[in-house]
Design a protein around this motif. Structure first.
Motif, PDB file in Angstrom:
ATOM      1  N   LEU D  88       0.936  -1.179  -0.040  1.00 15.94           N
ATOM      2  CA  LEU D  88       0.083  -0.032   0.050  1.00 15.94           C
ATOM      3  C   LEU D  88       0.959   1.311  -0.078  1.00 15.94           C
ATOM      4  O   LEU D  88       2.131   1.463   0.588  1.00 15.94           O
ATOM      5  CB  LEU D  88      -0.977  -0.122   1.237  1.00 15.94           C
ATOM      6  N   SER D  89       0.277   2.366  -0.597  1.00 20.80           N
ATOM      7  CA  SER D  89       1.097   3.772  -0.482  1.00 20.80           C
ATOM      8  C   SER D  89       0.397   4.561  -0.232  1.00 20.80           C
ATOM      9  O   SER D  89      -1.126   4.585  -0.070  1.00 20.80           O
ATOM     10  CB  SER D  89       1.774   3.993  -1.942  1.00 20.80           C
ATOM     11  N   TYR D  90       0.785   5.534   0.794  1.00 20.92           N
ATOM     12  CA  TYR D  90       0.093   6.571   1.477  1.00 20.92           C
ATOM     13  C   TYR D  90       0.599   8.046   1.182  1.00 20.92           C
ATOM     14  O   TYR D  90       1.718   7.951   0.864  1.00 20.92           O
ATOM     15  CB  TYR D  90       0.348   6.198   3.017  1.00 20.92           C
ATOM     16  N   GLU D  91      -0.093   9.031   1.522  1.00 22.50           N
ATOM     17  CA  GLU D  91       0.165  10.201   1.493  1.00 22.50           C
ATOM     18  C   GLU D  91      -0.618  10.874   2.474  1.00 22.50           C
ATOM     19  O   GLU D  91      -1.722  10.931   2.761  1.00 22.50           O
ATOM     20  CB  GLU D  91       0.007  10.942   0.170  1.00 22.50           C
ATOM     21  N   ILE D  92       0.159  11.774   3.489  1.00 14.85           N
ATOM     22  CA  ILE D  92      -0.648  12.583   4.412  1.00 14.85           C
ATOM     23  C   ILE D  92      -0.580  14.136   3.828  1.00 14.85           C
ATOM     24  O   ILE D  92       0.537  14.377   3.702  1.00 14.85           O
ATOM     25  CB  ILE D  92       0.000  12.537   5.730  1.00 14.85           C
ATOM     26  N   THR D  93      -1.639  14.677   3.690  1.00 21.92           N
ATOM     27  CA  THR D  93      -1.622  16.160   3.477  1.00 21.92           C
ATOM     28  C   THR D  93      -2.546  16.979   4.641  1.00 21.92           C
ATOM     29  O   THR D  93      -3.163  16.579   5.176  1.00 21.92           O
ATOM     30  CB  THR D  93      -2.204  16.437   2.024  1.00 21.92           C
ATOM     31  N   ARG D  94      -1.995  18.462   4.568  1.00 25.19           N
ATOM     32  CA  ARG D  94      -2.831  19.156   5.601  1.00 25.19           C
ATOM     33  C   ARG D  94      -3.012  20.475   4.550  1.00 25.19           C
ATOM     34  O   ARG D  94      -2.054  21.081   4.406  1.00 25.19           O
ATOM     35  CB  ARG D  94      -1.822  19.516   6.788  1.00 25.19           C
ATOM     36  N   GLY D  95      -4.284  20.570   4.348  1.00 31.67           N
ATOM     37  CA  GLY D  95      -4.605  21.508   2.872  1.00 31.67           C
ATOM     38  C   GLY D  95      -3.735  21.127   1.922  1.00 31.67           C
ATOM     39  O   GLY D  95      -3.715  20.011   1.378  1.00 31.67           O
ATOM     40  N   LYS D  96      -2.889  22.156   1.267  1.00 32.49           N
ATOM     41  CA  LYS D  96      -2.003  21.916   0.198  1.00 32.49           C
ATOM     42  C   LYS D  96      -0.690  21.254   0.461  1.00 32.49           C
ATOM     43  O   LYS D  96       0.027  21.094  -0.306  1.00 32.49           O
ATOM     44  CB  LYS D  96      -1.834  23.239  -0.627  1.00 32.49           C
ATOM     45  N   ASP D  97      -0.340  21.358   1.627  1.00 36.31           N
ATOM     46  CA  ASP D  97       0.858  21.040   2.046  1.00 36.31           C
ATOM     47  C   ASP D  97       0.917  19.266   2.226  1.00 36.31           C
ATOM     48  O   ASP D  97       0.282  18.715   2.842  1.00 36.31           O
ATOM     49  CB  ASP D  97       1.306  21.232   3.727  1.00 36.31           C
TER      50      ASP D  97
END
Lengths: 130, 130, 130, 130
Positions: D88-97
């Motif tokens: 599995l691959s993941y990405e955490i974002t906060r708004g555009k960051d």
């Protein structure tokens, strides 16, 4: 009465197959912080001003076990407050099941951990929330 | 009186710069499990036999803050016990500083979460440890 | 090669009956902090000076499960370092069983989260520890 | 692409003033479990059948710090799968960051921790989710 809804996490279970007793302590904090923010006491903002709001004492009764990935409601309200302390009471429920009752005691400290009197904002906030 | 010595962990601190209140709950458990094992009640062995020993209630008073990487002593002893419950009392100290006092209440459950009477081994263990 | 010995905690297990994968990440941190202190890089002291030493990346392979209350050894050593980064490698063992291998990458940041060159103390520390 | 939205918890911060690196590992798990359930692989149900789905390896890159009580999005998707493993691959974002990227590797084990081939249900689930 303020209510936070959340879902128990897999990581919060232990080898007994149920949610570990320490996780409930975190649920209370989550509800407390959101509740305090809702009445105008933002923890992050207070800390930026050098004010800490520690747990002075806490007590909980565990009534039924919780399992992973269950939806629960964490209710919190002001039980009482004085010039230097405030007391919150909690109830965790899962549907109609009462899971936990608890109380926490808090004060405000300055950046040198010296107790402070409740600010007029705090007194007003607790007064209107009681 | 049983004493567990341990060092607070970096991860246990929070943005207030001190050890989070929930970490103390874990310290109590660590001391409790080692204590119970020392009087012949091995939690892993009990669970293999289908016996759980949950926390029924707990209460703690936080007296002073702890910081990361500090050496502390967690003392635990039997406060009292009945046919179906037992109560432990705790004290955490850092050198001469008293950091926390607390109590926990426990029972024994079978694998269907049905309360059990204390076994004769448990009664003997608590009797000699009181 | 630096080795930290520790005992897995009951709270670190999950409903699968084994230690949760996130607990190993804490074991690595515990060993890392003690190791860095042993070569003269005290995390608390660095932070008091406004220097942070975050994890930039980490990767771990889980080779065998761990159970509650098991004695393990966490080994850590400097894998490599440059002018602005350092890399640590880890191995967790339980007796003869290899449990985990892992690597972490770190840098130093000032209080505004701006990357800093490694101090001459750090370079010397890593050089003699490699 | 599956997205879990959550809010960072106060307890997840450390004395550095930011969310501790181990908390992100939990966020990935939370998103993974909800994602797997959304494609028909319910972890609790699998475990009741004696099937475990452990983390075999994981790696993460921390791109920016997170602070307490921030809203984030955790995205997860199937990167690839074979007869016995899935990634599995993941990405955490906060708004555009962009805050974090990561990968985890998993297998299925029976109750004796013996690896199993992916079930036809799993293969179909991963196939339609890729």
């Amino acid at each position: 009465m303020f209510t936070l809804r959340l879902k128990t996490r897999y990581v919060e279970t232990d080898q007994g197959g149920i949610v570990h007793n320490s996780a409930y302590i975190i649920y209370l904090e989550n509800a407390r912080i959101d509740f305090l923010q809702s009445i105008g006491l933002d923890i992050n903002e207070l800390e930026r001003k050098g004010v800490q709001c520690p747990v002075v004492s806490q007590s909980v009764k565990y009534l039924k076990p919780l399992y992973s990935l269950q939806e629960i409601a964490v209710q919190v309200q002001v039980a009482s407050f004085s010039k230097v302390r405030f007391f919150l009471s909690y109830e965790i429920t899962r549907g109609k099941d009462k899971i936990l009752t608890g109380q926490t005691e808090h004060c405000f400290l300055d950046r040198y951990f010296k107790p402070q009197a409740l600010s007029s904002e705090a007194i007003q906030a607790f007064g209107s929330a009681t």
